[in-house]
Design a protein around this motif. Structure first.
Motif, short mmCIF file in Angstrom:
data_model
loop_
_atom_site.label_atom_id
_atom_site.label_comp_id
_atom_site.label_asym_id
_atom_site.label_seq_id
_atom_site.Cartn_x
_atom_site.Cartn_y
_atom_site.Cartn_z
N GLU A 290 40.96 20.25 97.58
CA GLU A 290 42.04 19.68 98.11
C GLU A 290 43.14 20.59 97.74
OE1 GLU A 290 44.37 15.50 98.46
OE2 GLU A 290 42.40 15.73 97.51
N ALA A 291 43.68 20.92 96.52
CA ALA A 291 44.74 21.91 96.28
C ALA A 291 44.74 23.20 97.03
CB ALA A 291 44.68 22.13 95.03
N ALA A 292 43.26 23.70 97.15
CA ALA A 292 43.35 25.08 97.65
C ALA A 292 43.70 25.02 99.21
CB ALA A 292 41.76 25.53 97.59
N LYS A 293 43.04 23.88 99.78
CA LYS A 293 43.72 23.51 101.39
C LYS A 293 44.98 23.54 101.54
CE LYS A 293 41.99 20.72 105.26
NZ LYS A 293 41.11 19.60 105.56
N GLU A 294 45.42 22.67 100.63
CA GLU A 294 46.99 22.54 100.86
C GLU A 294 47.99 23.54 100.71
OE1 GLU A 294 48.61 19.18 98.47
OE2 GLU A 294 47.40 17.63 99.06
N ARG A 295 47.38 24.47 99.80
CA ARG A 295 48.26 25.73 99.74
C ARG A 295 47.64 27.10 100.22
NH1 ARG A 295 51.63 25.39 95.22
NH2 ARG A 295 52.31 23.24 94.84
N ASN A 296 46.65 26.64 101.11
CA ASN A 296 46.00 27.85 102.03
C ASN A 296 45.60 29.17 100.82
OD1 ASN A 296 44.91 28.78 104.28
ND2 ASN A 296 46.78 30.10 104.90
N VAL A 297 44.79 28.71 100.02
CA VAL A 297 43.97 29.92 99.22
C VAL A 297 42.78 29.70 99.04
CG1 VAL A 297 46.07 29.91 97.46
CG2 VAL A 297 44.10 28.41 96.89
N TYR A 298 41.90 30.42 98.59
CA TYR A 298 40.41 30.42 98.64
C TYR A 298 39.83 29.81 97.51
CZ TYR A 298 40.44 33.95 102.24
OH TYR A 298 40.40 34.90 103.61
N VAL A 299 38.68 29.15 97.81
CA VAL A 299 38.13 28.12 96.48
C VAL A 299 36.61 28.58 96.92
CG1 VAL A 299 38.20 26.26 98.00
CG2 VAL A 299 38.34 26.04 95.34
N THR A 300 35.90 28.31 95.57
CA THR A 300 34.41 27.89 95.90
C THR A 300 34.17 26.84 95.37
OG1 THR A 300 33.90 28.71 93.43
CG2 THR A 300 34.00 30.52 95.21
N GLY A 301 33.14 26.14 95.92
CA GLY A 301 32.74 24.66 95.36
C GLY A 301 31.14 24.39 94.94
N ARG A 302 30.90 23.47 95.08
CA ARG A 302 29.59 23.01 94.41
C ARG A 302 28.39 22.55 95.31
NH1 ARG A 302 29.30 20.06 88.61
NH2 ARG A 302 27.20 20.82 88.81
N GLY A 303 28.99 22.47 96.70
CA GLY A 303 28.02 21.77 97.62
C GLY A 303 28.81 21.71 99.10
N PHE A 304 27.76 21.42 100.12
CA PHE A 304 28.20 21.68 101.45
C PHE A 304 29.53 20.57 101.70
CE2 PHE A 304 23.68 22.72 102.13
CZ PHE A 304 23.88 24.14 101.96
N ASN B 107 29.49 28.27 97.92
CA ASN B 107 29.15 26.98 97.04
C ASN B 107 28.15 27.34 95.94
OD1 ASN B 107 31.08 24.78 98.11
ND2 ASN B 107 29.82 25.38 99.68
N ILE B 108 28.21 27.12 94.73
CA ILE B 108 26.85 27.28 93.95
C ILE B 108 26.05 26.04 94.15
CG2 ILE B 108 26.03 27.34 91.53
CD1 ILE B 108 28.51 28.93 90.77
N VAL B 109 25.22 26.11 94.72
CA VAL B 109 24.40 25.08 95.36
C VAL B 109 23.12 24.84 94.36
CG1 VAL B 109 23.09 23.65 97.04
CG2 VAL B 109 25.11 24.83 97.57
N LEU C 48 23.99 30.75 96.13
CA LEU C 48 25.21 30.57 96.79
C LEU C 48 25.31 30.44 98.36
CD1 LEU C 48 26.86 34.01 95.19
CD2 LEU C 48 27.14 31.34 94.57
N LEU C 49 25.92 29.28 98.75
CA LEU C 49 25.73 28.85 100.11
C LEU C 49 27.02 28.55 100.61
CD1 LEU C 49 22.04 27.12 100.11
CD2 LEU C 49 22.62 29.26 101.33
N TYR C 50 27.42 28.93 101.83
CA TYR C 50 28.55 28.23 102.61
C TYR C 50 28.07 27.09 103.50
CZ TYR C 50 32.32 28.27 105.76
OH TYR C 50 33.41 27.80 106.75
N ALA C 51 27.00 27.20 104.01
CA ALA C 51 26.53 26.20 104.76
C ALA C 51 24.98 26.33 104.72
CB ALA C 51 26.97 26.30 106.31
N GLU C 52 24.09 25.40 105.24
CA GLU C 52 22.60 25.49 105.36
C GLU C 52 22.32 26.84 106.02
OE1 GLU C 52 19.32 24.36 103.73
OE2 GLU C 52 20.89 22.96 103.83
N GLY C 53 21.62 27.86 105.23
CA GLY C 53 21.25 28.96 105.90
C GLY C 53 22.17 30.05 105.80
N THR C 54 23.45 29.76 105.33
CA THR C 54 24.76 30.64 105.43
C THR C 54 25.24 30.98 104.02
OG1 THR C 54 25.10 29.92 107.55
CG2 THR C 54 26.92 31.38 106.82
N PRO C 55 25.10 32.34 103.39
CA PRO C 55 25.55 32.37 102.17
C PRO C 55 27.04 32.38 101.65
CG PRO C 55 23.90 33.80 102.59
CD PRO C 55 24.14 33.23 103.88
#
Length: 352
Positions: A240-254, A267-269, A307-314
């Protein structure tokens, strides 16, 4: 009576009664045999249980533990669980399941290892497993986790390559816990090697999204333009902080990608069903484990995480092809064993 008339009848009443009686007998016998077969199958079915430190309804760590348990049904296990297990009750709960003949008894964190080591000698045919632990005791106490250092290193390289300020940062919890040290320390080592300056902050609660967001905003104010972290529900605050300030971030899930598709890089899934599934299959086949089993690129096809951004997309479309190639090359080096990394607590330290 005309000749042949008796032969033309469908059957005498007496014969019909006898046939129906025989049919009822055969049907009863079939049902009985089927019932006995089902009972035998149920008796033969292996049993697995998990002890959870919290509630399965927390939509976070304990809910994950429950889902791991459910995934073992496809491996032929009947399942059971106990929620909200206090530290003082761990040994008794472990002993209770083991004494009921459970083949696999899990504890959902490394904190259960000590109690397992107390109980295990009395139940040599039960496999005790600490989910996300880092210790074991021969012959039947083990821990299972994915290789946090390998994936943390990749995130460090990705963050350094995507940063415009040259400053990247991580928000973590549970300072000093081995898998946190591995991931945070590797993030620092590999981002630094790639030319970035790294700052790490630890928050007290892995579930506190508000505190994690506050920490992330402070790091952004210091110039960090790529964030990461290993938290449970609190990772939502970092995103949420990254989105508000428009910076990049990595997460843990879709869910993180859905929340901030323009900001999340990957994301590290974690793939716990595959890790535990492979492990319990070997346990069923008669192989006991008394060690720390770690899955990574060097244990393919079960790597423990992806490492997955979305299903089937790293990765996000914003990650250049040249960076993707670097990350793929790094994964190949981990797989072949030509690249190894062993972060220390100093590498994972709080601050810069």
């Amino acid at each position: 009576m005309k000749p042949g008339r008796t032969l033309q009848r469908k059957g005498s009443p007496m014969l019909l009664k006898r046939s129906l009686a025989l049919l009822r007998t055969l049907t009863s016998a079939t049902i009985l045999l089927a019932g006995l077969g089902a009972a035998s199958a149920a008796m033969a079915e292996d049993k697995a249980a998990i002890l959870l430190p919290g509630s399965i309804n927390d939509q976070s760590w304990n809910a994950l533990g429950y889902s791991i348990l459910q995934s073992l049904k496809s491996h032929g296990f009947a399942t059971a669980y106990t929620e909200n297990v206090a530290d003082a009750d761990e040994a008794e709960a472990l002993r209770g399941y083991a004494s009921q003949g459970y083949k696999v008894v899990m504890g959902h964190s490394g904190r259960f290892v000590s109690a397992m080591e107390q109980v295990a000698p009395d139940f040599p045919t039960t496999q005790f497993i600490a989910v996300s632990g880092n210790e074991g005791m021969a012959p039947n106490v083990m821990s299972v986790d994915y290789n946090n250092a390998q994936f943390g290193c990749q995130i460090g390289l990705l963050a350094a390559r995507m940063s415009k300020t040259g400053k990247v940062a991580g928000v973590y919890g549970l300072e000093g816990v081995p898998n946190i040290t591995a991931q945070a320390g590797a993030f620092r080592l590999c981002a630094t090697k790639a030319g970035a300056k790294v700052t790490i902050i630890y928050v007290k609660d892995m579930e506190d999204a508000a505190a994690a967001k506050e920490a992330a905003l402070s790091l952004i104010d210091q110039g960090a333009d790529v964030l990461t972290g290993k938290l449970n529900a609190a990772i939502a605050g970092v995103v949420e902080a990254a989105k508000e300030r428009n910076v990049y971030v990595t997460g843990r899930g879709f869910d993180q990608t859905k929340a901030a598709p323009d900001n999340v890089l990957t994301n590290i899934v974690e793939d716990w069903p595959s890790m535990l599934g492979k492990t319990v299959d070997e346990v069923k086949a008669g192989k006991p484990f008394g060690t720390f089993l770690q899955y990574g690129y060097d244990t393919a096809p079960v790597t423990g995480a992806s490492l997955l951004y979305a299903e089937g997309t790293p990765f996000s479309p914003k990650v250049p092809a040249s960076v993707v190639k670097e990350l793929d090359d790094m994964a190949a080096q981990f797989k072949s064993g030509t690249l190894k990394i062993a972060p220390t607590q100093q590498d994972a330290r709080s601050g810069s």
